[in-house]
Design an enzyme around this catalytic site. Structure first.
Site, PDB file in Angstrom:
ATOM      1  N   GLY A 320      -5.930 -12.985   3.361  1.00  0.00           N
ATOM      2  CA  GLY A 320      -5.661 -12.484   2.017  1.00  0.00           C
ATOM      3  C   GLY A 320      -5.779 -10.974   1.984  1.00  0.00           C
ATOM      4  O   GLY A 320      -5.545 -10.291   2.982  1.00  0.00           O
ATOM      5  N   GLU A 321      -6.121 -10.432   0.830  1.00  0.00           N
ATOM      6  CA  GLU A 321      -6.317  -8.995   0.607  1.00  0.00           C
ATOM      7  C   GLU A 321      -5.002  -8.209   0.646  1.00  0.00           C
ATOM      8  O   GLU A 321      -4.990  -7.011   0.444  1.00  0.00           O
ATOM      9  CB  GLU A 321      -7.258  -8.365   1.649  1.00  0.00           C
ATOM     10  N   GLY A 322      -3.884  -8.862   0.970  1.00  0.00           N
ATOM     11  CA  GLY A 322      -2.642  -8.157   1.233  1.00  0.00           C
ATOM     12  C   GLY A 322      -2.505  -7.782   2.698  1.00  0.00           C
ATOM     13  O   GLY A 322      -1.584  -7.052   3.076  1.00  0.00           O
TER      14      GLY A 322
END
Length: 354
Positions: A320-322
């Site tokens: 996640g987190e980009g």
């Protein structure tokens, strides 16, 4: 009377089909067999249409991580406690997370916005801390968001994009313990399929933990499926009933990007749920989007296949987190460099006859 979400219906920006076609023709003049660079050629053509020029560039990337906690965690559907969300926000501020490393590597403009967490981050500036609530409500007991919270979260994503002065690509990242469950419920409610089909280990649940998670998600879906199915806007209903502040903000950001003519690079399992909601509201969003990677979260591959999307990468990531999207930025930059910097047959004196 103007509604605070009327902006959602603003049309997406126009893509310059003439520039895209000219770029495609230009590809055929480069010193290579036609089509030999595969999808890299199409990426260049897409950016040409987005940037209204034959030789596009990618130098200005914005990455915004949106954070929020999830009340459904009260049902023990995550391997980590909710305090981790605030702790990770401080890690983002300090520059120590994976997305920080990747943002620095691709020289992206990075920032974070906290929509509402159970614990309060210690390092985050006050203007980055909206605090729409101490996370969402427990969706197994009541809607995750009030109407006012949904509006505020969507508008927060819009406002982050409106604050961008000059951006050629937008990446939305997320942080929120429990948000794979919210994303799974959004997929299930919009597809009208059993939530268990979209449930996975998230941050690392055991087999027993996944089984429990499936039971909880099925129960929540049963509570809301008819309401979503009969809603005037099933996508917004699913988002409000079972989504997260950060998912709503990313949805708002994606829509605003397409309205402003900024392409979006969608990250993984959670951000794809935000995309699905946003595309339901504006189908033309698809024309302004690229998908970075296929998450290791099991259902993501099926979701991408149903959307007829082929992601750029498949590296078994699920952070996640980009992070998956940031990792793909150099690939996009190289696609545009090849398109813009290779010699033509005429310029290089190479015979182009087949």
């Amino acid at each position: 009377m103007t509604h605070p979400l009327d902006w959602l219906t603003t049309p997406c920006a126009r893509i310059d089909a003439d520039s895209a076609e000219a770029a495609r023709a230009y590809q055929n003049t480069l010193t290579k067999p036609p089509g030999s660079l595969g999808r890299l050629e199409e990426i260049a053509v897409q950016f040409a249409g987005w940037q209204h020029c034959v030789k596009p560039e990618l130098n200005r990337v914005a990455i915004r991580v949106f954070a929020g906690d999830h009340g459904l965690c009260k049902q023990n559907i995550s391997a980590f406690p909710q305090q981790v969300t605030a702790q990770m926000i401080d890690n983002f501020v300090a520059g120590g997370a994976a997305i920080n490393v990747l943002s620095r590597f691709c020289h992206a403009d990075f920032d974070i916005l906290n929509l509402g967490t159970v614990a309060q981050p210690a390092l985050l500036a006050a203007d980055k801390n909206l605090h729409l609530g101490a996370g969402t409500a427990d969706a197994s007991e009541q809607p995750a968001m009030t109407q006012e919270q949904l509006i505020a979260a969507l508008n927060a994503g819009r406002d982050q994009v409106d604050a961008l002065a000059d951006c050629q690509l937008f990446i939305g990242g997320e942080m929120g313990i429990g948000n794979t469950s919210s994303a799974s419920l959004i997929y299930a409610l919009l597809a009208d399929r059993p939530a268990a089909e979209f449930a996975g280990p998230g941050t690392g649940l055991s087999i027993a933990g996944v089984t429990h998670k499936e039971t909880v998600l099925n129960r929540v879906q049963d509570k809301y499926q008819v309401q979503v199915r009969t809603s005037e806007s099933p996508a917004l209903a699913a988002l409000q009933l079972c989504g997260g502040f950060e998912i709503a903000a990313i949805c708002g950001a994606y829509l605003r990007c397409a309205q402003r003519g900024i392409p979006v690079l969608v990250d993984g399992f959670i951000t794809s749920a935000a995309f699905m909601v946003a595309q339901s509201l504006q189908p033309q969003l698809r024309d302004w989007s690229l998908f970075a990677h296929c998450s290791a979260e099991p259902a993501h591959r099926n979701v991408l296949e149903q959307l007829n999307i082929q992601p750029l990468l498949d590296l078994e990531m699920r952070l996640g987190e980009g992070s998956g999207a940031a990792l793909a930025v150099p690939l996009l930059q190289q696609a545009l460099a090849l398109h813009g910097q290779m010699a033509t047959f005429t310029g290089a004196g190479v015979d182009d006859r087949l």
